[in-house]
Design an enzyme around this catalytic site. Structure first.
Site, short mmCIF file in Angstrom:
data_model
loop_
_atom_site.label_atom_id
_atom_site.label_comp_id
_atom_site.label_asym_id
_atom_site.label_seq_id
_atom_site.Cartn_x
_atom_site.Cartn_y
_atom_site.Cartn_z
N ASP A 34 -114.24 134.50 -40.30
CA ASP A 34 -114.89 134.12 -39.57
C ASP A 34 -116.06 133.56 -40.27
O ASP A 34 -116.78 135.06 -40.97
CB ASP A 34 -114.93 135.35 -38.55
CG ASP A 34 -115.91 135.38 -37.80
OD1 ASP A 34 -116.58 133.98 -37.41
OD2 ASP A 34 -116.28 136.41 -37.51
N ASN A 36 -118.46 132.99 -38.57
CA ASN A 36 -120.11 133.68 -37.93
C ASN A 36 -120.14 134.55 -36.87
O ASN A 36 -120.99 134.73 -36.12
CB ASN A 36 -120.02 131.90 -36.42
CG ASN A 36 -119.40 131.85 -35.79
OD1 ASN A 36 -118.11 133.37 -35.62
ND2 ASN A 36 -118.60 131.30 -34.69
N ASP A 38 -118.60 136.18 -34.72
CA ASP A 38 -117.73 136.12 -34.00
C ASP A 38 -116.80 137.72 -33.87
O ASP A 38 -116.49 137.44 -32.58
CB ASP A 38 -117.95 135.46 -32.58
CG ASP A 38 -116.69 134.00 -33.14
OD1 ASP A 38 -116.23 135.32 -34.19
OD2 ASP A 38 -116.60 134.01 -32.58
N ASP A 42 -112.23 131.10 -38.25
CA ASP A 42 -112.49 129.69 -37.50
C ASP A 42 -112.44 128.83 -38.97
O ASP A 42 -112.41 128.92 -39.71
CB ASP A 42 -114.20 129.64 -36.93
CG ASP A 42 -115.15 130.71 -38.12
OD1 ASP A 42 -115.09 130.02 -39.44
OD2 ASP A 42 -116.59 131.85 -37.33
N ASP A 111 -100.26 122.19 -36.71
CA ASP A 111 -99.16 123.18 -35.67
C ASP A 111 -99.07 121.52 -34.67
O ASP A 111 -100.00 122.17 -33.65
CB ASP A 111 -99.00 124.57 -35.52
CG ASP A 111 -98.13 125.39 -34.94
OD1 ASP A 111 -97.48 124.88 -34.73
OD2 ASP A 111 -97.87 126.37 -35.90
N HIS A 340 -96.57 134.30 -38.64
CA HIS A 340 -97.48 135.04 -37.59
C HIS A 340 -96.17 135.37 -36.62
O HIS A 340 -96.89 136.65 -36.06
CB HIS A 340 -98.54 134.07 -37.49
CG HIS A 340 -98.07 132.66 -36.32
ND1 HIS A 340 -96.77 131.66 -36.81
CD2 HIS A 340 -97.44 132.94 -34.93
CE1 HIS A 340 -96.25 131.27 -36.16
NE2 HIS A 340 -96.48 131.66 -35.03
#
Ligand code: NOJ
Length: 572
Positions: A34, A36, A38, A42, A111, A340
């Site tokens: 991450d 930023n 949040d 990203d 993907d 995943h």
């Protein structure tokens, strides 16, 4: 000197392909880095960490979906294929990441999720408006049967695969969540929309596609009932390998894929060996390779994945060997223990106790990376990241796990504690917790509150600690990847299994010309004596080896220690 059969499986220079010689690294962007604060990973976070991947040595990044999505299924429900999910950044961030990856010689595979869209995609918003809407036939609409669903197909995420829509009083098909309606691939307009969109990405410069559940795109014309499973519905994979799937992929090859030198890998639920030979045929008319799931089902029971049993290694060897031998020379394998959608391999096939976590992570890596096929590393696997000690159901985020919890406990199949135990072992969320970068708060993943809990073992298991340590899991992966670049036998050698009935040891050979590679992996805590077959340990010469114990070495008779693994390169 003992005579050894010399087999040369490397036919011609034209058999060489960059995607056979590559190692692919899968990024699940939500949980990678991450930038930023949040709490959600990203694109800028990925760009920041490209040097880490370069250092690991991988060649290709497969990005799980980054497109605009309402996130019912973490991006696998796409509402706009040509824009970026706001939480992940902007198209400028994407372009920057792509350029930065290319600058470093890393390729980017996207993907491609086109079995279904989000129900918030403008096509579906139109489609459900009326029976004569121009987009109606973009999706699969059917009348009910005797006041019920058109057939007994189940969704992959629990319940029926059909959803009744009040507005036009018909059912639409969703093999996944009800927010993921299936596209109608028999409609040429749908196919052309998909090809246009793929070409747009190719023109941007991306390097290939991982195709989500591509084996499911063509549905049987008569929608027959299937065999009902533990929750009363037929498996979502029932319609796999439908009547036109190869025709459609050949069309896609001509209209899209042949325009660039791409890596294509199809996620093929329910694929058989015979079918895989068509999908991944080396004549290049469809895809480069497929993900098959037979070896992921070794610990399932009659299609039910929510088990807590350990694998039978003999079964695992039988399946992997079937695929190794079956595709040899005619198609190409992809090699994976994790992605995943799967729990962490070290907890599932290895041993995640402090004593054995590193050893067994390296053993699994050796076993996989020395086989024939393109290896896929799922983020964190290169550190030996483990399953997560989730508490109650409120700790889970994955809709598959949450739906299964309510469905199976309400039906009385499992009690609540029992089901939680099974989720802790098998839930996809085990692979989705934040990447463990260092031992600072939230494992260095975010300065905010992570969207899903961090595995508390990050103080011990993290990239920073491992990168500088010679005998870490990370360093071991680096070595395996490097070896692949130095020894053609790893990519192109033929495979043979030894000791098929041994319950603890996975032993196989690779052969290329006058070279032989012997791979020995102990999947258990048992110390085992192994007498090597000729020519190993006697007449042949070991030119190089890699092993997970510092003093691994070969003699004719060897003591194989708990979770020991080694790969011995011989010149004969
Ligand atoms: C397979 C993907 O890998 C999985 O994560 C997703 O939930 C389903 N397809 C639906 O797209």
């Amino acid at each position: 000197m003992i005579k050894v059969e010399v087999v040369n499986t490397m036919k011609a220079e034209s058999d060489r392909k960059w995607w056979k010689e590559s190692v692919v690294y899968q990024i699940y962007p939500r949980s990678f880095k991450d930038s930023n604060g949040d709490g959600i990973g990203d694109l800028k976070g990925i760009t920041e960490k490209l040097d880490y991947l370069k250092e690991l040595g991988v060649d290709v990044i497969w990005l799980s979906p980054v497109y605009q999505s309402p996130n019912d299924d973490n991006g696998y429900d796409i509402s706009d294929y040509q824009s970026i999910m706001e939480e992940f950044g902007t198209m400028e961030d994407f372009d920057e990441m792509l350029a930065a990856a290319h600058d470093r010689g890393l390729k980017i595979v996207m993907d491609l999720v086109v079995n279904h869209t989000s129900d918030e995609h403008p096509w579906f918003v139109e489609s459900r408006k009326s029976k004569d809407n121009p987009y109606r036939d973009y999706y699969i609409w059917r009348e009910g049967k005797d006041g019920k669903e058109p057939n007994n197909w189940g969704s992959c995420f629990s319940g029926s695969a059909w959803m009744y829509d009040e507005n036009t009083q018909m059912y639409f098909l969703h093999l996944f969540s009800k927010k993921q309606p299936d596209l109608n691939w028999d409609n040429e307009a749908v196919r052309n929309e998909v090809y246009d969109m793929m070409n747009w990405w190719i023109d941007k410069g991306i390097d290939g596609f991982r195709m989500d559940v591509i084996s499911l795109i063509s549905k049987p014309a008569d929608f027959p009932d299937g065999k009902a499973g533990v929750n009363g519905y037929a498996s979502f994979a029932e319609p796999a390998n439908g009547p036109h799937v190869h025709e459609y992929l050949q069309e896609m090859r001509k209209k899209v894929l042949d325009r660039a030198d791409t890596l294509t890998v199809g996620e093929c639920s329910g694929v058989t060996l015979e079918e895989a030979k068509k999908y991944a045929c080396s004549d290049g008319t469809e895809l480069n390779m497929v993900f098959q799931f037979e070896h992921m089902d070794v610990d399932s029971e009659e299609g039910n994945k929510w088990t807590d049993k350990k694998i039978d290694l003999r079964k695992m060897k039988e399946i992997l060997t079937k695929w190794q031998k079956g595709l040899e020379g005619v198609a190409w394998n992809s090699l994976f223990w994790e992605n995943h959608d799967q729990p962490r391999s070290v907890s599932r096939y290895g041993n995640d106790t402090e004593k054995f976590q590193e050893l067994s992570a390296k053993m699994l890596a050796t076993c996989l990376h020395m086989m024939q096929g393109t290896p896929y590393i799922y983020q964190g696997q290169e550190l030996g990241m483990t399953n997560v000690p989730f508490g109650g159901i409120e700790d889970f985020r994955d809709l598959d796990s949450i739906n299964a919890y309510y469905e199976l406990t309400e039906q009385g199949v499992y009690g609540k504690e029992e089901m939680l135990k099974r989720l802790r072992y098998k839930s996809r969320d085990n692979a989705r917790t934040p990447f463990q970068w260092d031992d600072s708060e939230n494992a260095g993943f975010t300065e905010g509150k992570p969207w899903i809990m961090v595995n508390p073992n990050y103080k011990r298991i993290n990239a920073k600690e491992q990168m500088g340590r010679e005998n870490s899991v990370f360093s071991y992966y680096q070595k395996l990847i490097r070896l692949r670049k130095e020894h053609d036998i790893i990519v192109y050698g033929s495979y043979d299994l030894l000791l098929p009935e041994d319950p603890d040891l996975y032993v196989y050979t690779r052969t290329l010309g006058e070279e032989k590679l012997l791979v020995i992996c102990n999947f258990s805590e048992n110390e085992r004596e192994l007498t090597l077959p000729e020519p190993f340990g006697t007449s042949s010469e070991i030119v190089k080896w890699i092993g997970n114990y510092e003093d691994s070495g070969a003699g004719r008779t060897m003591q194989i220690r708990p979770y020991e693994a080694m790969a011995l390169f011989h010149k004969i």
